[in-house]
Design an enzyme around this catalytic site. Structure first.
Site, PDB file in Angstrom:
ATOM      1  N   PRO A 206     -56.823 -73.467 -55.681  1.00 55.33           N
ATOM      2  CG  PRO A 206     -56.540 -74.004 -53.194  1.00 55.33           C
ATOM      3  CD  PRO A 206     -55.884 -73.798 -54.639  1.00 55.33           C
ATOM      4  CB  CYS A 207     -60.445 -69.737 -57.611  1.00 57.16           C
ATOM      5  SG  CYS A 207     -59.417 -70.468 -58.782  1.00 57.16           S
ATOM      6  CD  GLN A 208     -61.695 -72.589 -52.664  1.00 59.04           C
ATOM      7  OE1 GLN A 208     -60.979 -72.214 -53.721  1.00 59.04           O
ATOM      8  NE2 GLN A 208     -61.983 -73.685 -52.289  1.00 59.04           N
ATOM      9  CB  SER A 209     -58.916 -66.485 -51.081  1.00 57.42           C
ATOM     10  OG  SER A 209     -57.784 -66.865 -52.000  1.00 57.42           O
ATOM     11  CG  PHE A 210     -59.713 -64.956 -57.513  1.00 63.77           C
ATOM     12  CD1 PHE A 210     -58.578 -65.409 -57.133  1.00 63.77           C
ATOM     13  CD2 PHE A 210     -60.050 -64.821 -58.746  1.00 63.77           C
ATOM     14  CE1 PHE A 210     -57.445 -65.505 -58.388  1.00 63.77           C
ATOM     15  CE2 PHE A 210     -59.144 -64.794 -59.745  1.00 63.77           C
ATOM     16  CZ  PHE A 210     -57.736 -65.078 -59.499  1.00 63.77           C
TER      17      PHE A 210
END
Length: 735
Positions: A206-210
């Site tokens: 998951p990269c959504q919190s990048f």
């Protein structure tokens, strides 16, 4: 009502009595041999159980309970109200044969290549195993994939993997149940891989919190997953890697996150080329003799250090800068000031904090886990946690050091020395590319040209941009759009996209995928297939529905001569010949059930409907009749059936479904006012029926944070047919 019990027949020469299942109903009696025998004194006729605490007794009792449940389900909970004796015997004997045939199969045969060329793969963030399943369906020019290790953090992911790949398929693929951010994760992964080289790594971190530098994160436990995924890539250096993510990642922060991900991938270097770059940098340094060059060299050399030695390398890096400051201190402050001044102490202690990055990262990881466990989010505690975690970040420590330098009254004579220290600290937290950009600025035109030549050979992976792949283009009856980043090692053929296997007009429809499973009602569970008569079920529209059915190849491409329907492929399975199942599918409730032999061998698995009350059924009927939730709102309100639920997706038989998620109540079956079963959602994801989802069927509330039940396993998976298309494209190009 029928009565169901077991009785013992006459003993044989060994003193063992056959156990029979007996059904009495309306004066008629049916007797069926279970295939099991027991010493009469070890069977409790009253309790209908084998006595004792041995493993054999436990497994026998589980088998007898299983048969009783299937008989009770057939006679008391079936849509059909009347059965012939022969029909009851046939159905129950199917269950008996299925169970007896498969319950003695041993685990894990060695994965041997009989012919062809195997390429190895590792599946990270594996979940149910959508990538793994697709890769085992792929074969091109006698090339195929050899499954080595899968990883996820949840035990039910491991259970589903072990049952499918170790027990059912008989492979020796291992599973690592561990958080990728744990300090010893990479060591444990490398231990499981052993001496084998890994050709492909796949996964969806998951990269959504990048977030970009300067923007505050919530400090979610997913923050570092992408970074750690790349650390695995750096360590294994596979020929290809695939990173799957949600479509929204392309537009997050105006596309800057996508650019950052590409930059990080392009920063992965070929460690064999590092000495060449270091030699070049030293040559340039001789002409200017700047301390910054020493720091750039240290930063470049960090890329060549193994992950287990990285922390020592970072400490050395900080010590190099710290020593520079120690030599500078007597020149910019007298002895008393150097011991008491807040700014100098901030600089000195800041170096101490940076030198112990490993310890601070562990503390940060533990705090985030506790924060997540206690559900600290959007409350009065959140800012306290966020502020502390912000304070200990290397970027913030360096910012404090920089402010402390500016607050000191330093003569112009030593200003460049101070600026060099600040630049060196920023290099410490920079990417490889950012360090190279600085090096370019310090080179003249001729040197820059030489540097560009070196850089072309030092970048390990080629990637231009990510692309959006729609699962429906690969034979999946679902419009599931996902972003794919495909990294191609510089010695491999470049892959920029995955060509569709079906045209827009030939996409698989929902009806094709689900019609043959449409024989269950509200609060029912089916363990075998039943005949679905389209002409009876659809009356006037039967011809239209039948026209939706097409003969196809595995990948969805129409093939009227010798193809199979999507439902037939789902029943027969899409795995290549070398990975055909060694046992029939089975279900277990948990790991303990697997260890104790409590396996449920059924012909059909995961096909159970929810128990929805009358009001919910009426609500679904209104929405189904209206065609969509929005148009039904007025009628629902009028009839007192309104719901706070944000949305319901009404499935259209002639279309593809929207993206399958993890909550079954989000969808309404196209022909019945009910939610979908796990098996129906799995069909829309393109999982074979032989792929059994283990453990709990669903969960709710806070348990959703820690548990991964069947619906979550299905909804979070990469559709196997899309993974198969990716795997085939790699096999076409891999060297």
């Amino acid at each position: 009502m029928a009565t169901i019990n077991f009785y013992l027949d006459k003993t044989d020469k060994k003193g063992l009595a056959p156990i029979h299942l007996r059904i009495n109903c309306n004066g008629s009696q049916i007797k069926i041999a279970t295939g099991e025998k027991i010493q009469p004194e070890k069977f409790d006729k009253k309790k209908q159980r084998a006595t004792g605490i041995s493993v054999e007794s436990h497994e026998l009792n589980h088998y007898l309970n299983y048969l009783r449940e299937r008989a009770d389900e057939l006679l008391h909970h079936s849509n059909k109200k009347k059965f012939e004796q022969k029909e009851v015997k046939t159905i129950l004997n199917e269950h008996i044969d299925c169970y007896k045939e498969n319950n003695t199969v041993s685990i894990a045969k060695e994965q041997i290549s009989l012919y062809g060329k195997p390429f190895t793969f590792v599946d990270l963030f594996a979940g149910a195993g959508g990538f793994s399943e697709g890769f085992l369906q792929a074969e091109q020019n006698n090339k195929f994939f050899d499954f080595i290790v899968a990883n996820d953090i949840n035990e039910n992911c491991e259970l589903t993997h072990v049952v499918r790949y170790n027990y059912q398929l008989g492979l020796d693929a291992e599973f690592l149940t561990q958080d990728i951010t744990e300090p010893d994760f990479l060591d444990n992964l490398l231990h499981k891989i052993g001496e084998r080289k890994i050709d492909v790594v796949c996964g969806g971190p998951p990269c959504q919190s990048f977030s970009l530098a300067g923007k505050r994160k919530k400090f979610d436990k997913k923050d570092d997953l992408f970074t750690h995924y790349l650390e695995v890539i750096k360590a294994l250096q596979p020929k290809y890697f695939i990173m799957e993510n949600v479509k929204g990642i392309l537009t997050k922060e105006q596309g800057k996150i996508k650019d950052l991900i590409l930059k990080e991938i392009n920063s992965i270097v070929d460690v064999k080329e590092i000495p060449r770059l270091v030699s070049f940098t030293r040559k340039v340094k001789k002409e200017s003799n700047s301390f910054v060059f020493d720091v750039i060299i240290k930063r470049i050399e960090l890329e060549a250090i193994s992950e287990r030695d990285k922390d020592y390398g970072r400490e050395e890096f900080v010590n190099l800068i710290d020593n520079r400051f120690k030599k500078l201190t007597p020149k910019i402050a007298d002895y008393k000031t150097s011991k008491t001044d807040d700014n100098i102490n901030t600089i000195r202690h800041g170096f101490n904090l940076l030198a112990r990055t490993k310890e601070w990262n562990k503390l940060k990881r533990d705090i985030i886990k506790e924060k997540d466990y206690c559900n600290v989010n959007n409350d009065h505690f959140t800012d306290t946690f966020t502020n502390f975690l912000t304070e200990i970040s290397p970027e913030n420590v360096i910012s404090r050091i920089e402010k402390a330098f500016k607050a000191l009254k330093i003569s112009s004579k030593y200003k460049k020395d101070c600026d060099d220290i600040i630049t060196a600290l920023k290099i410490y937290t920079s990417t490889f590319d950012e360090s190279i950009d600085l090096l370019k600025q310090l080179c003249n035109k001729v040197q820059r040209q030489e540097l560009e030549i070196i850089l072309k050979s030092i970048r390990l992976y080629k990637i231009e941009k990510p692309f959006v792949a729609n699962a429906s283009n690969y034979g999946v009856p679902q419009n599931r759009e996902r972003v794919l980043f495909i990294g191609c090692r510089k010695d491999q053929n470049f892959i920029s996209e995955i060509p569709p296997t079906v045209s827009e007009d030939d996409k698989v429809t929902i009806f094709e995928a689900l019609y043959d499973l449409d024989f269950v009602g509200n609060n029912q569970e089916a363990h075998r297939y039943e005949l679905v008569d389209i002409s009876t079920q659809y009356n006037g529209t039967a011809k239209k529905m039948e026209n939706l059915l097409k003969k196809r190849k595995i990948d969805g491409k129409p093939n009227s001569r010798n193809g199979k329907s999507y439902a037939e492929w789902s029943k027969e399975g899409r795995l290549i010949e070398r990975y055909q199942p060694q046992t029939k599918p089975f279900y277990v409730k948990n790991s303990k059930g697997l260890e104790s032999g409590e396996k449920f061998f059924d012909i059909l698995n995961n096909h159970k409907t929810s128990n929805q009350n009358k009001k919910v059924i009426k609500r679904l009927e209104v929405i189904l009749k209206s065609g969509n939730y929005k148009d039904a709102q007025k009628e629902l309100k009028k009839r007192g059936l309104a719901s706070n639920k944000r949305n319901y997706n009404v499935l259209k038989p002639e279309e593809q479904s929207s993206t399958i998620m993890t909550i079954p109540d989000d969808y309404i079956h196209y022909n019945s006012p009910r939610a979908l079963t796990v098996r129906e959602m799995a069909r829309l994801q393109s999982f074979d029926d032989s792929f059994v989802f283990q453990g709990k069927r669903s969960t709710g509330g806070n348990n959703r944070k820690t548990e991964v039940p069947q619906y979550t396993l299905v909804g979070n998976a990469v559709p196997p047919l899309m993974a198969r298309a990716i795997a085939n494209e790699i096999l076409k190009n891999i060297k």
